[in-house]
Design an enzyme around this catalytic site. Structure first.
Site, PDB file in Angstrom:
ATOM      1  N   GLN A  80      30.503   9.623  13.539  1.00 19.40           N
ATOM      2  CA  GLN A  80      31.501   8.950  12.699  1.00 19.40           C
ATOM      3  C   GLN A  80      31.068   7.502  12.447  1.00 19.40           C
ATOM      4  OE1 GLN A  80      34.366  10.628  11.669  1.00 19.40           O
ATOM      5  NE2 GLN A  80      34.846   8.885  10.391  1.00 19.40           N
ATOM      6  N   PHE A  81      30.156   7.306  11.464  1.00 19.70           N
ATOM      7  CA  PHE A  81      29.670   5.956  11.191  1.00 19.70           C
ATOM      8  C   PHE A  81      30.768   5.031  10.689  1.00 19.70           C
ATOM      9  CE2 PHE A  81      29.414   7.656   6.937  1.00 19.70           C
ATOM     10  CZ  PHE A  81      29.632   6.558   6.117  1.00 19.70           C
ATOM     11  N   THR A  82      31.850   5.596  10.142  1.00 17.45           N
ATOM     12  CA  THR A  82      32.917   4.752   9.591  1.00 17.45           C
ATOM     13  C   THR A  82      33.687   3.992  10.669  1.00 17.45           C
ATOM     14  OG1 THR A  82      34.513   6.568   9.535  1.00 17.45           O
ATOM     15  CG2 THR A  82      33.178   6.225   7.554  1.00 17.45           C
TER      16      THR A  82
END
Length: 147
Positions: A80-82
């Protein structure tokens, strides 16, 4: 590294309408499992990933103030890079604090592999894919770990 943990009664992740990872705590004989959304930044190391995996495994946020380790609860790990969105300016998030895929993917893998080595049943999403996550958060319990 950031890990957003959610206590769940079920969770699954799909890519292109195919389920690629699923946990069903009730089928494992436990009331809860964990969904771990994992994001990495540029300075993170394998040691960071391992330490946060150990923390997630032992954190007492499940039934009766017990941990996933106590209950042998399953864990779904999804990249989950966000989690590293910067929204300080304007209306469009910046992703420059998120590590690039070639740095982040091995760290997410190290997180999942460490959980497995500790004894966890681990399901995963597909790194870099557009994923659809379905979950039933229980409590709700959602906790952010940072390392």
């Amino acid at each position: 590294m950031r890990v957003l943990l959610q206590r769940v009664t079920s969770a699954k992740v799909s890519v292109d309408d195919e389920v690629v990872g699923r946990i069903d705590p009730a089928a494992a004989g436990v009331p809860h499992g964990l969904l771990a959304l994992v994001g990495a930044t540029h300075s993170d190391t394998e040691a960071t990933a391992k330490a946060l995996a150990d923390k997630a495994w032992r954190l007492r946020i499940l039934d009766g103030e017990r941990s996933a380790a106590d209950l042998h609860a399953p864990i779904l790990v999804v990249s989950q890079f966000t989690l590293y969105a910067n929204t300080a300016k304007g209306r469009r998030p910046s992703w420059n604090a998120a590590a690039p895929g070639d740095h982040a993917e091995p760290l997410v893998d190290a997180f999942a592999d460490t959980l497995r080595a500790l004894g966890a049943t681990v399901a995963t999403g597909h790194f870099g894919a557009h994923m659809r996550i379905e979950l039933t958060n229980d409590g709700p319990v959602t906790i952010l770990l940072e390392g």
